[in-house]
Design a protein around this motif. Structure first.
Motif, PDB file in Angstrom:
ATOM      1  N   ASP A  50      33.014 -56.740 -40.950  1.00 36.25           N
ATOM      2  CA  ASP A  50      32.576 -58.207 -41.072  1.00 36.25           C
ATOM      3  C   ASP A  50      31.323 -58.203 -40.912  1.00 36.25           C
ATOM      4  OD1 ASP A  50      32.034 -60.818 -40.398  1.00 36.25           O
ATOM      5  OD2 ASP A  50      33.849 -61.082 -39.136  1.00 36.25           O
ATOM      6  N   LYS A  53      29.425 -60.739 -38.076  1.00 32.63           N
ATOM      7  CA  LYS A  53      29.636 -59.963 -36.989  1.00 32.63           C
ATOM      8  C   LYS A  53      28.315 -58.900 -36.492  1.00 32.63           C
ATOM      9  CE  LYS A  53      34.354 -60.310 -35.411  1.00 32.63           C
ATOM     10  NZ  LYS A  53      35.602 -59.638 -35.186  1.00 32.63           N
ATOM     11  N   ARG A  56      24.833 -60.634 -36.540  1.00 37.02           N
ATOM     12  CA  ARG A  56      24.585 -61.425 -35.111  1.00 37.02           C
ATOM     13  C   ARG A  56      24.192 -60.238 -34.218  1.00 37.02           C
ATOM     14  NH1 ARG A  56      22.425 -64.932 -35.192  1.00 37.02           N
ATOM     15  NH2 ARG A  56      22.927 -65.722 -33.107  1.00 37.02           N
ATOM     16  N   LYS A  57      24.814 -59.159 -34.039  1.00 38.73           N
ATOM     17  CA  LYS A  57      24.509 -58.236 -33.197  1.00 38.73           C
ATOM     18  C   LYS A  57      22.916 -57.813 -33.307  1.00 38.73           C
ATOM     19  CE  LYS A  57      29.315 -56.169 -33.095  1.00 38.73           C
ATOM     20  NZ  LYS A  57      29.994 -54.774 -33.410  1.00 38.73           N
TER      21      LYS A  57
END
Length: 412
Positions: A50, A53, A56-57
């Motif tokens: 993904d 995800k 964003r990390k």
């Protein structure tokens, strides 16, 4: 629900560190809209795939989570997500930056890099074997062309181009190299092949080790500077083409030299009448894959279509194609990561569906890395297709002028 994110555990320096690796590339304009995940054909096929995800990390500073995210090595770096991103965020570039931070890449990636640095090619082919293979190909071409005087032009200065290829064409697929040199002969090409540096591949395009990337590619350009061709032509290998162009663009500080893909010069020769083809020699239905590194990343789309439409009678386009094409599932060095064979076949399913939908009997795969994946998926999914490089189809369609005084072939 997952574990809550603790603000005190976040590292605000992570995004700046990655931006530095990417030479100030700014990915802060990510809208977290999820279009990258929508564009990733693999996001629903297996876990830890993904892109939203993952980015964003990175943006939040979740250093440990990002550095240990399986996404880093699951991603094929195909840039399909970037095509859909309204802000043009290149997640593949961010992924590569994280790969470069990994002390030892998985699978055989580092072994390949070390062999290339040691021997000058990724397959570890020794000089004597390289020269003997070229001599053997030369003898085969002399017989094929009925011309005992035929010679492969080695170390020829000031040629129109220096041809660089994949070490697989020497170690495992010399017939592919013979095919290409046959096409060159038919076009009366003014080219050269170096006896010193000839492998255009660079596995560090995938490992993210920029120091080793330069150590591998620089000698190739130094050899080009010595022989002084007008340009470098790279064989049907997406990562070889992409890495050679990347080095020329971002790292080479010598005399500028253009880098082009072999399909581009084929297209030129057909338009100029130097390469005469009879497409009625290829009547079986053919479809063609768009290698990510060649088409989506480097924009070489029209030339290969011009060539194939002048080479085969029944060409069938896959949908989607061009910059929207579906990655074959073996990009980003996946072929060299031993643990990913099963995952590669899972990722191959969307491409298999594309192939079957065309009804084609031959898959034209203008990339060495991709064709290995296509051969695997052909067996795994029992497709019963034939996978060919574009050069093989071109060779089959050649119209050649055979000298009248050429000696007759004799049988043993």
């Amino acid at each position: 629900m997952g574990e809550p994110i603790r603000v005190k555990s976040l590292d605000p320096t992570l995004r700046h560190e990655i931006a530095g690796i990417l030479k100030k590339y700014d990915f802060s304009n990510c809208l977290t809209c999820g279009m990258c995940t929508a564009g990733c054909i693999y996001s629903d096929l297996h876990e830890d795939q993904d892109p939203r995800k993952f980015i964003r990390k990175v943006a939040l500073g979740m250093r440990e989570e990002a550095e240990n995210d399986p996404f880093v090595w699951n991603c094929t770096m195909c840039e399909r997500c970037t095509v859909e991103c309204p802000m043009g965020v290149n997640i593949a570039a961010i992924t590569r930056a994280f790969r470069g931070k990994t002390p030892v890449p998985p699978g055989h990636l580092q072994v390949i890099a070390d062999d290339h640095i040691r021997t000058g090619n990724q397959m570890g082919v020794e000089q004597i074997d390289y020269i003997e293979t070229l001599e053997w190909i030369e003898e085969l071409l002399q017989a094929q062309l009925k011309d005992p005087s035929y010679k492969i032009p080695l170390d020829k200065p000031n040629a129109d181009f220096m041809f660089c290829f994949n070490a697989r064409e020497i170690k495992h697929y010399p017939a592919d190299l013979q095919t290409i040199l046959h096409v060159f002969h038919a076009a009366k090409a003014n080219y050269t092949i170096s006896t010193k540096r000839w492998d255009a591949t660079n596995i560090c395009l995938f490992t993210g080790k920029d120091d080793e990337f330069c150590e591998i590619s620089r000698p190739l350009f130094e050899e080009a500077q010595r022989l002084n061709p007008k340009e470098i032509i790279v064989t049907e290998c997406g990562h070889a083409f992409r890495s050679t162009r990347q080095f020329a663009r971002n790292y080479w500080d010598g005399k500028p030299i253009p880098v082009r893909h072999i399909v581009e010069i084929y297209a030129d020769w057909i338009k100029e009448g130097k390469l005469k083809l009879d497409k009625t020699k290829n009547t079986v239905p053919v479809t063609m894959h768009d290698p990510c590194n060649t088409v989506r990343k480097e924009g070489v789309y029209e030339p290969q279509r011009y060539v194939i439409k002048n080479t085969v009678m029944d060409y069938r386009e896959m949908n989607p194609e061009g910059k929207y094409n579906i990655c074959c599932g073996a990009g980003g060095g996946a072929l060299a990561v031993a643990a990913t064979k099963q995952m590669r076949m899972i990722k191959a399913k969307p491409k298999v569906d594309q192939l079957v939908a065309t009804g084609a009997k031959i898959g034209c795969i203008p990339c060495h890395n991709c064709i290995d994946q296509f051969n695997d998926m052909n067996k795994f999914y029992k497709l019963g297709m034939k996978m060919e490089h574009l050069s093989a189809l071109v060779e089959n369609a050649l119209i050649e002028d055979i000298p009248e005084d050429a000696p007759e072939e004799t049988s043993n």
